[in-house]
Design an enzyme around this catalytic site. Structure first.
Site, short mmCIF file in Angstrom:
data_model
loop_
_atom_site.label_atom_id
_atom_site.label_comp_id
_atom_site.label_asym_id
_atom_site.label_seq_id
_atom_site.Cartn_x
_atom_site.Cartn_y
_atom_site.Cartn_z
N PHE A 124 -21.67 -51.77 -24.86
CA PHE A 124 -20.79 -50.61 -24.81
C PHE A 124 -19.95 -50.79 -23.55
O PHE A 124 -20.48 -51.15 -22.48
CB PHE A 124 -21.60 -49.31 -24.74
CG PHE A 124 -20.73 -48.09 -24.79
CD1 PHE A 124 -20.22 -47.64 -26.00
CD2 PHE A 124 -20.39 -47.41 -23.63
CE1 PHE A 124 -19.39 -46.53 -26.05
CE2 PHE A 124 -19.56 -46.30 -23.68
CZ PHE A 124 -19.06 -45.86 -24.89
N ASP A 191 -30.13 -50.68 -21.24
CA ASP A 191 -29.38 -49.48 -21.58
C ASP A 191 -29.92 -48.98 -22.93
O ASP A 191 -29.82 -49.68 -23.94
CB ASP A 191 -27.89 -49.81 -21.68
CG ASP A 191 -27.04 -48.61 -22.08
OD1 ASP A 191 -27.59 -47.65 -22.68
OD2 ASP A 191 -25.83 -48.64 -21.81
N TYR A 216 -27.70 -37.35 -25.04
CA TYR A 216 -26.92 -36.53 -25.98
C TYR A 216 -26.82 -37.11 -27.37
O TYR A 216 -26.18 -36.53 -28.22
CB TYR A 216 -25.52 -36.21 -25.43
CG TYR A 216 -24.73 -37.37 -24.88
CD1 TYR A 216 -24.11 -38.29 -25.71
CD2 TYR A 216 -24.57 -37.51 -23.50
CE1 TYR A 216 -23.36 -39.32 -25.19
CE2 TYR A 216 -23.82 -38.55 -22.97
CZ TYR A 216 -23.21 -39.45 -23.82
OH TYR A 216 -22.47 -40.48 -23.31
N LYS A 217 -27.45 -38.27 -27.58
CA LYS A 217 -27.43 -38.86 -28.91
C LYS A 217 -28.71 -38.43 -29.63
O LYS A 217 -28.83 -37.28 -30.05
CB LYS A 217 -27.28 -40.37 -28.81
CG LYS A 217 -25.97 -40.80 -28.13
CD LYS A 217 -25.85 -42.31 -28.02
CE LYS A 217 -24.67 -42.72 -27.15
NZ LYS A 217 -23.37 -42.55 -27.80
N ARG A 363 -19.31 -46.00 -38.78
CA ARG A 363 -20.70 -45.87 -38.31
C ARG A 363 -21.34 -44.64 -38.94
O ARG A 363 -20.77 -43.55 -38.94
CB ARG A 363 -20.77 -45.71 -36.79
CG ARG A 363 -20.34 -46.92 -36.02
CD ARG A 363 -20.83 -46.84 -34.56
NE ARG A 363 -20.58 -45.55 -33.95
CZ ARG A 363 -20.99 -45.21 -32.73
NH1 ARG A 363 -21.70 -46.07 -32.00
NH2 ARG A 363 -20.70 -44.03 -32.22
#
Lengths: 388, 388
Positions: A124, A191, A216-217, A363
């Protein structure tokens, strides 16, 4: 058995099916973007009311001594079992990018004499940006490398890798890659943004050196909720991080001029913690009570597997499947097609919410605590319609 | 006129008296710690409910495109007039410590060739800790200096100072000190934590180079609410900060491997903004609509002046007044006495809430939007009782 019958049976026998009622999510929405922003647990709105009206409004400054000050470590200890960490090794606060900065500078200080930072070539982007900034400040050199072929050497100080590739959804073997880093005498920094709350991580068991992740995922902490930092007990005394603000001090209220870091994981803290967001996250973590990551992983593989079956049957060659079909995948399925951005816009207009990532990737994230097999089927059906 | 009569008359004729109704604060409490944690504006609880239930719960990921993504700059533009900044120069996010780190590293990069960081000798400790960390990473040298005698020289890169001394409550002249820094060819970085929302700052008018501040004191954003960073338009193109995460990228969703900073104040951003806290702050800022900082300052001086009169008459020599009696004071009064920690505990037990700072200081902060003259009187009366 038809796909419809399979979906019905899978939902009916899903051991995690009751968890969905803990989320404030419209039944009419097929929400497959929990890998970007998790859905709100119902407990969050109520807790926010309590925090604002009672803790802040009635107790005012006194609340700092009634649970606020230690919330970063306390909430960290609630995340710890989800990533395979014993207590006292996870602290919550700041963004993932800021925590990456802390961890990478600390890693460079631990790895004296070595100056190469190896960064997952498919990372990312923020990880690469932060690594570049750290390299510039510490005199290190960045080398992007595919996780399949890291090419570590006696100059590698630290390897920074994502457990799950945010674009393809491929999951990597934390144990094997950590072992490679250690064999080369390098530190391993993971990560976990796209894996925490969806896949086993087993940080302690694999001897991982450092890790960061967002909340937050799959952890459903809310938009931009504070990130976490993992520093194992064995490295805490030598964890020397650059965002050494007053919250990481051993005696913050002594207001001394000299910085003396806290002896524990609190030395990973920087400034005053963002209490509203932190306690929203704390409330959101209630949905994990009584659930194991093994159950979550089993449902994740079943959900994504069923979605792949639906795509194969209903969409076929109009898309190509980017995510591995074997179990080396995270909790998302990525599909490539022409005009992917517009295709996703049309899916969202039909209340099937995934997201688009350049250049051509759709996605679909599956959050096992609230995702339904019926959602997987409807997503594939809608995609087939949109593709015409 | 007795102190009681004066308090009654001052409250009755206070042009800001109606603002108190905007805060959710018990009438029975004398809250004099708004210089540490501002009281909650009533709008916050309602806004949080809206953000969690509607924006997050119903709009889900779509909210990022419906106001969330740009909130750091939008909320920054609401703070800007309170610190004398034109729009487009203030961004909100991260902690004060993290923003100090960004600003100090950027300052060292701007001031090539000079290597001295002068830090206000009486600074709030985190500023010194962060400056030390920046010095270590950039090869700079720290020199603490009293703001009355900075001793700037041709090697001074940047001066870091607090507009209001957190301990004594003394306020410094932003214009004069900024001019001194500029005369020496140095940059001027202000920490506004103890002044934003209470005193005029006039950043643009004084040509200040960089500033940071928190939003949880006189701006009432909530516990640990995100801090702000000011970079004037003239310096934005050369503002080269180290926490260069994906949020500061010119095209964050292009997901490119190279970091290309945003052209505006957004380059001060790092990771994903903490939306719940940021929008709580946004709601909290509503209390400033229609109020000028000049009015606030006038009431602040009147309130603290009246409190000093009350202390003189009721407490007398049992305390010594640390805060300047002339107008060079912030919006707090600091009193020194023996056993100050225990004295403050007893005041708090009587619902007069200030705070203690080592070694012997009682701090009483007066937030002009909700502070009452009757509070000042009751605080002095209670202090007199406690001191026996």
């Amino acid at each position: 058995m038809s796909l419809t019958e399979r979906a019905r049976e899978l939902d009916a026998t899903d051991p995690l099916a009751d968890r969905r009622t803990l989320f404030d999510l419209d039944d009419s929405v097929v929400y497959l973007d929990g890998n970007s922003l998790g859905a709100p647990p119902r407990s969050v709105a109520e807790r926010m009311e309590e925090v604002v009206r009672h803790q802040w409004g009635r107790r005012l400054i006194r609340s700092w001594g009634e649970g606020w000050w230690t919330a970063p470590e306390r909430v960290g200890d609630r995340i710890a079992p989800l990533v395979g960490a014993a207590p006292g090794q996870v602290v919550v606060g700041d963004s993932t990018s800021a925590n990456l900065f802390k961890a990478l500078v600390a890693a460079m200080r631990l790895a004296s004499g070595r100056d190469e930072i190896v960064v997952d070539a498919a990372t990312f982007p923020t990880d690469g940006y932060i690594a570049t900034s750290v390299a510039r400040l510490t005199g290190a050199v960045i080398r992007p490398a595919p996780l399949d072929s890291l090419g570590l050497n006696e100059n590698t100080a630290v390897v920074l890798a994502n457990q799950v590739d945010y674009r393809t959804g491929r999951a990597y073997d934390v144990g094997a890659i950590t072992a490679q880093a250690h064999d080369a005498g390098a530190l391993m920094l993971w990560d976990l943004c796209h894996s925490a709350g969806a896949l086993p991580v087993d940080l302690d068991a694999h001897g991982v050196d450092l890790a960061v992740g967002c909340t937050y995922k799959f952890l459903n902490g809310g938009p931009g909720s504070p990130a976490f930092l993992y520093v194992p007990t064995r490295l805490q005394a030598s964890f020397d991080q650059p965002l050494a603000g007053w919250n990481g001090h051993s005696e913050p209220f002594a207001m001394s001029q000299e910085f003396e870091p806290s002896s524990g994981i609190a030395r990973g803290r920087c400034g005053t913690p963002d209490i509203l967001s932190l306690l929203a996250l704390d409330a959101a973590l209630d949905v994990w009570d009584g659930v194991t990551i093994a159950e979550v992983r089993a449902k994740s593989l079943a959900l994504t597997g069923f979605f792949l079956d639906c795509v194969d049957e209903l969409v076929g060659s109009r898309v190509s499947v980017v995510t591995p079909r074997d179990s080396s995948r995270g909790s998302q399925v990525s599909l490539a097609c022409d005009g992917a951005r517009e295709v996703m816009d049309q899916l969202i207009a039909r209340e099937v919410i995934g997201d688009f990532r350049p250049p051509n990737v759709l996605r679909f994230g599956f959050a096992p605590l609230y995702g339904r097999y019926a959602d997987a089927l409807r997503a594939a059906q809608t995609l087939a319609q949109v593709l015409g």
